[in-house]
Motif scaffolding. Sequence first.
Motif, PDB file in Angstrom:
ATOM      1  N   SER A  31       0.797  -1.304   0.030  1.00 33.48           N
ATOM      2  CA  SER A  31      -0.184   0.038   0.099  1.00 33.48           C
ATOM      3  C   SER A  31       0.903   1.263   0.204  1.00 33.48           C
ATOM      4  CB  SER A  31      -0.740  -0.097   1.374  1.00 33.48           C
ATOM      5  OG  SER A  31      -1.503  -1.085   1.413  1.00 33.48           O
ATOM      6  N   CYS A  32       0.230   2.481  -0.441  1.00 31.48           N
ATOM      7  CA  CYS A  32       1.062   3.550  -0.522  1.00 31.48           C
ATOM      8  C   CYS A  32      -0.065   4.685  -0.436  1.00 31.48           C
ATOM      9  CB  CYS A  32       1.844   3.887  -1.701  1.00 31.48           C
ATOM     10  SG  CYS A  32       2.711   5.323  -2.073  1.00 31.48           S
ATOM     11  N   ALA A  33       0.377   5.434   0.678  1.00 32.81           N
ATOM     12  CA  ALA A  33      -0.747   6.539   0.943  1.00 32.81           C
ATOM     13  C   ALA A  33      -0.043   7.636   0.641  1.00 32.81           C
ATOM     14  CB  ALA A  33      -1.061   6.524   2.624  1.00 32.81           C
ATOM     15  N   ALA A  34      -0.585   8.375  -0.298  1.00 29.53           N
ATOM     16  CA  ALA A  34      -0.025   9.728  -0.947  1.00 29.53           C
ATOM     17  C   ALA A  34      -0.818  11.129  -0.311  1.00 29.53           C
ATOM     18  CB  ALA A  34      -0.218   9.665  -2.181  1.00 29.53           C
ATOM     19  N   SER A  35      -0.159  12.210  -0.314  1.00 27.46           N
ATOM     20  CA  SER A  35      -0.670  13.497   0.011  1.00 27.46           C
ATOM     21  C   SER A  35      -0.103  14.437  -0.617  1.00 27.46           C
ATOM     22  CB  SER A  35      -0.769  13.505   1.752  1.00 27.46           C
ATOM     23  OG  SER A  35       0.410  13.431   2.243  1.00 27.46           O
ATOM     24  N   GLY A  36      -0.765  15.729  -0.492  1.00 28.39           N
ATOM     25  CA  GLY A  36      -0.101  16.982  -0.852  1.00 28.39           C
ATOM     26  C   GLY A  36      -0.272  17.243  -2.284  1.00 28.39           C
ATOM     27  N   PHE A  37      -0.960  16.587  -2.977  1.00 28.18           N
ATOM     28  CA  PHE A  37      -1.344  16.730  -4.425  1.00 28.18           C
ATOM     29  C   PHE A  37      -2.946  16.291  -4.591  1.00 28.18           C
ATOM     30  CE2 PHE A  37      -0.479  12.557  -6.131  1.00 28.18           C
ATOM     31  CZ  PHE A  37       0.226  11.987  -4.982  1.00 28.18           C
ATOM     32  N   THR A  38      -3.285  16.548  -5.633  1.00 28.32           N
ATOM     33  CA  THR A  38      -4.577  15.965  -6.252  1.00 28.32           C
ATOM     34  C   THR A  38      -4.494  14.511  -6.770  1.00 28.32           C
ATOM     35  OG1 THR A  38      -5.153  18.280  -6.717  1.00 28.32           O
ATOM     36  CG2 THR A  38      -6.653  16.509  -7.554  1.00 28.32           C
ATOM     37  N   PHE A  39      -4.697  13.655  -5.818  1.00 23.14           N
ATOM     38  CA  PHE A  39      -4.439  12.186  -5.970  1.00 23.14           C
ATOM     39  C   PHE A  39      -5.401  11.719  -7.084  1.00 23.14           C
ATOM     40  CE2 PHE A  39      -3.114   7.980  -4.799  1.00 23.14           C
ATOM     41  CZ  PHE A  39      -3.965   6.993  -5.353  1.00 23.14           C
ATOM     42  N   SER A  40      -6.710  12.273  -7.098  1.00 30.79           N
ATOM     43  CA  SER A  40      -7.644  11.456  -7.939  1.00 30.79           C
ATOM     44  C   SER A  40      -7.082  11.785  -9.359  1.00 30.79           C
ATOM     45  CB  SER A  40      -9.132  11.823  -7.566  1.00 30.79           C
ATOM     46  OG  SER A  40      -9.026  13.315  -7.625  1.00 30.79           O
ATOM     47  N   THR A  78      -0.676  -6.725  -9.941  1.00 32.98           N
ATOM     48  CA  THR A  78      -1.721  -5.810 -10.444  1.00 32.98           C
ATOM     49  C   THR A  78      -1.808  -4.590  -9.424  1.00 32.98           C
ATOM     50  OG1 THR A  78      -2.939  -8.077 -10.625  1.00 32.98           O
ATOM     51  CG2 THR A  78      -4.364  -5.885 -10.569  1.00 32.98           C
ATOM     52  N   ILE A  79      -1.804  -3.463 -10.219  1.00 34.87           N
ATOM     53  CA  ILE A  79      -1.858  -2.219  -9.602  1.00 34.87           C
ATOM     54  C   ILE A  79      -3.221  -1.763  -9.319  1.00 34.87           C
ATOM     55  CG2 ILE A  79      -1.487  -0.868 -11.766  1.00 34.87           C
ATOM     56  CD1 ILE A  79       0.202   1.113  -9.955  1.00 34.87           C
ATOM     57  N   SER A  80      -3.722  -1.177  -8.458  1.00 32.75           N
ATOM     58  CA  SER A  80      -5.107  -0.628  -8.276  1.00 32.75           C
ATOM     59  C   SER A  80      -4.827   0.521  -7.314  1.00 32.75           C
ATOM     60  CB  SER A  80      -5.729  -1.591  -7.640  1.00 32.75           C
ATOM     61  OG  SER A  80      -5.511  -1.926  -6.329  1.00 32.75           O
ATOM     62  N   ARG A  81      -6.001   1.183  -7.279  1.00 31.09           N
ATOM     63  CA  ARG A  81      -6.084   2.571  -6.621  1.00 31.09           C
ATOM     64  C   ARG A  81      -7.389   2.853  -5.999  1.00 31.09           C
ATOM     65  NH1 ARG A  81      -4.580   7.150 -10.297  1.00 31.09           N
ATOM     66  NH2 ARG A  81      -5.072   8.286  -8.801  1.00 31.09           N
ATOM     67  N   ASP A  82      -7.475   3.546  -4.597  1.00 33.81           N
ATOM     68  CA  ASP A  82      -8.558   4.033  -3.842  1.00 33.81           C
ATOM     69  C   ASP A  82      -8.691   5.587  -3.922  1.00 33.81           C
ATOM     70  OD1 ASP A  82     -10.557   4.544  -2.237  1.00 33.81           O
ATOM     71  OD2 ASP A  82     -10.465   2.739  -1.153  1.00 33.81           O
ATOM     72  N   ASN A  83      -9.286   6.188  -4.824  1.00 36.21           N
ATOM     73  CA  ASN A  83      -8.967   7.668  -4.716  1.00 36.21           C
ATOM     74  C   ASN A  83      -9.832   8.184  -3.399  1.00 36.21           C
ATOM     75  OD1 ASN A  83      -7.796   7.824  -7.161  1.00 36.21           O
ATOM     76  ND2 ASN A  83      -9.889   8.109  -8.487  1.00 36.21           N
ATOM     77  N   ALA A  84     -10.684   7.510  -2.737  1.00 33.18           N
ATOM     78  CA  ALA A  84     -11.375   8.030  -1.700  1.00 33.18           C
ATOM     79  C   ALA A  84     -10.223   7.960  -0.441  1.00 33.18           C
ATOM     80  CB  ALA A  84     -12.449   7.052  -1.266  1.00 33.18           C
ATOM     81  N   LYS A  85      -9.365   7.153  -0.779  1.00 40.13           N
ATOM     82  CA  LYS A  85      -8.222   7.142   0.475  1.00 40.13           C
ATOM     83  C   LYS A  85      -6.954   7.474   0.032  1.00 40.13           C
ATOM     84  CE  LYS A  85     -10.247   2.719   2.447  1.00 40.13           C
ATOM     85  NZ  LYS A  85     -10.247   1.467   3.017  1.00 40.13           N
ATOM     86  N   ASN A  86      -6.959   7.982  -1.142  1.00 38.94           N
ATOM     87  CA  ASN A  86      -5.624   8.601  -1.615  1.00 38.94           C
ATOM     88  C   ASN A  86      -4.629   7.428  -1.428  1.00 38.94           C
ATOM     89  OD1 ASN A  86      -6.780  10.979  -2.146  1.00 38.94           O
ATOM     90  ND2 ASN A  86      -5.514  12.053  -1.071  1.00 38.94           N
ATOM     91  N   THR A  87      -4.682   6.391  -2.104  1.00 39.62           N
ATOM     92  CA  THR A  87      -3.960   5.209  -1.655  1.00 39.62           C
ATOM     93  C   THR A  87      -3.910   4.289  -3.060  1.00 39.62           C
ATOM     94  OG1 THR A  87      -4.594   5.045   0.668  1.00 39.62           O
ATOM     95  CG2 THR A  87      -3.552   2.946  -0.368  1.00 39.62           C
ATOM     96  N   VAL A  88      -2.741   3.946  -3.277  1.00 35.20           N
ATOM     97  CA  VAL A  88      -2.377   3.046  -4.377  1.00 35.20           C
ATOM     98  C   VAL A  88      -2.039   1.680  -3.938  1.00 35.20           C
ATOM     99  CG1 VAL A  88      -0.122   3.879  -5.025  1.00 35.20           C
ATOM    100  CG2 VAL A  88      -1.310   2.897  -6.734  1.00 35.20           C
ATOM    101  N   TYR A  89      -2.263   0.608  -4.534  1.00 36.92           N
ATOM    102  CA  TYR A  89      -1.881  -0.770  -4.049  1.00 36.92           C
ATOM    103  C   TYR A  89      -1.005  -1.275  -5.220  1.00 36.92           C
ATOM    104  CZ  TYR A  89      -5.653   0.402  -0.986  1.00 36.92           C
ATOM    105  OH  TYR A  89      -6.401   1.048   0.017  1.00 36.92           O
ATOM    106  N   LEU A  90      -0.428  -2.557  -4.770  1.00 37.38           N
ATOM    107  CA  LEU A  90       0.241  -3.405  -5.691  1.00 37.38           C
ATOM    108  C   LEU A  90       0.130  -4.669  -4.983  1.00 37.38           C
ATOM    109  CD1 LEU A  90       1.854  -3.458  -8.355  1.00 37.38           C
ATOM    110  CD2 LEU A  90       4.023  -3.652  -6.751  1.00 37.38           C
ATOM    111  N   GLN A  91      -0.564  -5.432  -5.772  1.00 36.04           N
ATOM    112  CA  GLN A  91      -0.776  -6.879  -5.324  1.00 36.04           C
ATOM    113  C   GLN A  91       0.234  -7.706  -6.037  1.00 36.04           C
ATOM    114  OE1 GLN A  91      -3.222  -8.649  -3.255  1.00 36.04           O
ATOM    115  NE2 GLN A  91      -1.766 -10.281  -3.662  1.00 36.04           N
ATOM    116  N   MET A  92       1.080  -8.602  -5.567  1.00 33.37           N
ATOM    117  CA  MET A  92       2.197  -9.284  -5.867  1.00 33.37           C
ATOM    118  C   MET A  92       1.723 -10.679  -5.728  1.00 33.37           C
ATOM    119  SD  MET A  92       5.494  -6.731  -4.887  1.00 33.37           S
ATOM    120  CE  MET A  92       5.219  -7.284  -3.413  1.00 33.37           C
TER     121      MET A  92
END
Length: 121
Positions: free
Chosen positions: A21-30, A68-82
């Motif tokens: 998981s990667c939580a991002a902040s400080g920019f417009t994630f969506s 597989t890469i995925s993202r959740d814009n509501a949580k500003n988070t991107v995932y990597l399923q390996m």
Amino acid sequence: QVQFVESGGGLVQPGGSLRLSCAASGFTFSSSAMAWYRQTPGKQREYVAVKTSSGSTNYADFVKGRFTISRDNAKNTVYLQMNSLKPEDTAIYYCTTVAGFIVPTPKFTFWGQGTQVTVSS
């Protein structure tokens, strides 16, 4: 202030799975394309996968069919399923926001602390 906080790494046996998981902040994630990179000691950081704001994905050849890469814009988070992990997947994994799709280019010169993935029996 732009920030990336990666988590979810660990020690796994060959053939096993992990979800980063990667939580991002400080920019417009969506509205930003997000990507994963990885780095091993003595080697340059290499691109792994990208997911655009519209949902398009692209992968490095060495992870196609396994990651597989995925993202959740509501949580500003991107995932990597390996899945089907191999010893050569051992690296520190980082996320960042990028420009471009076929050849993604990080928008920033700094990186988060990354998360260590070790694939070993």
